[in-house]
Enzyme design. Structure first.
Site, PDB file in Angstrom:
ATOM      1  N   ASP A  37      20.195 -14.264   8.185  1.00  0.00           N
ATOM      2  CA  ASP A  37      19.710 -13.400   7.120  1.00  0.00           C
ATOM      3  C   ASP A  37      20.737 -13.372   5.996  1.00  0.00           C
ATOM      4  O   ASP A  37      21.841 -13.907   6.116  1.00  0.00           O
ATOM      5  CB  ASP A  37      19.440 -11.984   7.634  1.00  0.00           C
ATOM      6  N   ASP A  58      34.974  -5.970   7.527  1.00  0.00           N
ATOM      7  CA  ASP A  58      35.701  -6.161   8.784  1.00  0.00           C
ATOM      8  C   ASP A  58      36.596  -7.387   8.790  1.00  0.00           C
ATOM      9  O   ASP A  58      37.815  -7.285   8.940  1.00  0.00           O
ATOM     10  CB  ASP A  58      34.727  -6.169   9.971  1.00  0.00           C
ATOM     11  N   ASP A  88      22.528 -10.717   3.145  1.00  0.00           N
ATOM     12  CA  ASP A  88      22.762  -9.336   2.731  1.00  0.00           C
ATOM     13  C   ASP A  88      23.243  -9.303   1.291  1.00  0.00           C
ATOM     14  O   ASP A  88      23.916 -10.232   0.815  1.00  0.00           O
ATOM     15  CB  ASP A  88      23.798  -8.672   3.637  1.00  0.00           C
TER      16      ASP A  88
END
Length: 465
Positions: free
Chosen positions: A83, A162, A85
């Site tokens: 996907d 992260d 983002d």
């Protein structure tokens, strides 16, 4: 095509990470690494149409819009992203006002989901460096972030992500990639590195430890020294995560096509023991070449192969493998204690499930239990029961599990071969096989010893003629 990095005179990506732990440089002391369009391999043809629509509509509404995260990372590595983002300076309510097909979700992190049929594009507002005292930020006594909806700039958002390779921003404005944290260098060197102090970042969200292992296995990256060191020291924090969230993470760990390497890394870094402590204990008792370790590794290899071939993998089978070692030990204990096979199966399943902090939902737990329950029936049965087992709706899954146990050395090869031939044989051939069945099939199931009763006493006044 190698990735080329354009750097300003005042910036060197190595300066981001002084040893042993780095602190974020002052915002006015650095600028981003800008990778111009001619110097990277990501183009709009790689981006799914719904994500492109979101990017262009946000741009048309005079908002900043960037593709970010795994979509950018995977395209640069030559992989197919799952996907895409989007990150923007538009607030969630502004995103919703821009798209009629948008829903806002989440309390911990407010996000916008833009729907295009069955496709969802996740849009996140740039996160800022909020303080614990802010109303929009909530941190518990262990440092875990419970709520964080402080918004900020693109640079602040990059430092809040992260891993460095997940903090690369593709601009729809000029098609360049913005890198504030050295992600392009780590991408080239195939290194997975946490942004910030690993001990702090893992405490903010312990699930990051599982993500570190998952990404390392998926991408074939090595873990940066401190990113890896903190894993073993803080692995106990996983006990604070809800079982439901751990279950979701386990699906990503073991059903992503890289389960075998993930399993190896989880055990290497001490994380598996907190997900499946009873199973880890069995492996340690049996040794690395024992039946449980061999069964589990083969289960992971088989799952990876099925996924690579486009076939489905059910969580029921996966969790049956993860819980089998403890269940087998309890089953043997119960039989040695004199229980009937039926009682032993019930007791073993109950105790095996109680020892698993992570369990699948009921729709998968029921077939998992049936796979377990059917295993003794392969080894102790009559001709009539062999035919009944063959008609059981869960036979195929249980038979596959029998072969898995055989790989671990639990099941004789003759028994595996017999069931392999029996299920495909014609009626006459089956009768021949039943006459030639292996010794284990000729055994009767163990039964509970019954207490010998004395003579029944007659009631007083009972007279017989």
């Amino acid at each position: 095509m190698p990735i080329r990095i354009h750097q300003s005179d005042r910036l060197c990506v190595q300066d981001f990470f002084p040893d042993p732990h780095f602190t974020k440089p002052a915002a006015d002391s650095i600028g981003p690494v800008i990778v111009r369009r001619a110097e990277h391999t990501l183009s709009r043809s790689h981006i799914a149409a719904p994500a492109l629509k979101v990017l262009y509509r946000l741009k048309a509404a005079n908002y900043q819009a960037f593709l970010v995260g795994g979509g950018v990372r995977d395209v640069l590595l030559g992989l197919q992203p799952k996907d895409f983002d989007v990150a923007t300076n538009a607030l969630p309510e502004q995103v919703r006002a821009t798209f009629s097909n948008c829903r806002l979700i989440g309390r911990r992190f407010r996000l916008a989901h833009v729907h295009f049929g069955g496709h969802i594009v996740e849009v996140a507002t740039f996160r800022g460096a909020g303080e614990q005292g802010d109303d929009a930020v909530l941190v518990d006594e262990r440092g875990r972030v419970l709520r964080d909806n402080v918004y900020g700039s693109l640079e602040e958002d990059a430092w809040r992500r992260d891993f460095t390779v997940n903090a690369l921003y593709y601009s729809i404005e000029d098609f360049s990639i913005h890198d504030y944290v050295g992600g392009m260098a780590d991408l080239q060197n195939r290194v997975l590195r946490l942004i910030g102090d690993p001990w702090t970042r893992y405490r903010e969200d312990p699930v990051r430890m599982l993500r570190a292992v998952r990404f390392a296995a998926k991408l074939g990256f090595s873990l940066e020294t401190h990113t890896a060191q903190a894993l073993r020291e803080l692995s106990g924090l996983l006990t604070d995560i809800s079982p439901a969230r751990l279950y979701d993470e386990c699906l990503k760990l073991f059903l992503g096509g890289h389960a075998a390497q993930t399993f190896t890394l989880l055990r290497e870094h001490g994380l598996f023991a907190y997900l499946f402590p009873a199973t880890e204990a069995v492996i340690r008792r049996e040794g690395e070449q024992g039946p449980t370790a061999r069964l589990l590794l083969q289960a992971m290899v088989n799952s990876d192969q099925r996924i690579a071939e486009g076939r489905s993998v059910t969580p029921a089978f996966l969790f049956a493998a993860l819980g089998w070692g403890p269940l087998r030990e309890v089953l043997d204990e119960c039989i040695q204690a004199g229980m009937s096979m039926a009682q032993a199966r019930v007791e073993a399943i109950q105790r095996a499930e109680a020892a698993m902090p992570v369990l699948p939902p009921r729709r998968f737990r029921t077939p998992m239990q049936e796979i377990w329950q059917l295993q003794p029936r392969f080894e102790f049965t009559t001709a009539k029961r062999a035919k009944a087992l063959l008609r059981h709706p869960r036979f195929r899954a249980a038979y596959d599990f029998l072969l898995l146990r055989g790989h671990g050395g639990e099941v004789p090869e003759a028994l595996q071969t017999w069931w392999t031939e029996f299920q495909v044989a014609a009626d006459e051939a089956r009768e021949v096989l039943l006459e030639q069945r292996p010794e284990s099939l000729a055994k009767a199931p163990p039964s509970r010893r019954r207490r010998r009763r004395g003579p029944r006493r007659r009631p007083e006044g009972d007279v017989t003629s």
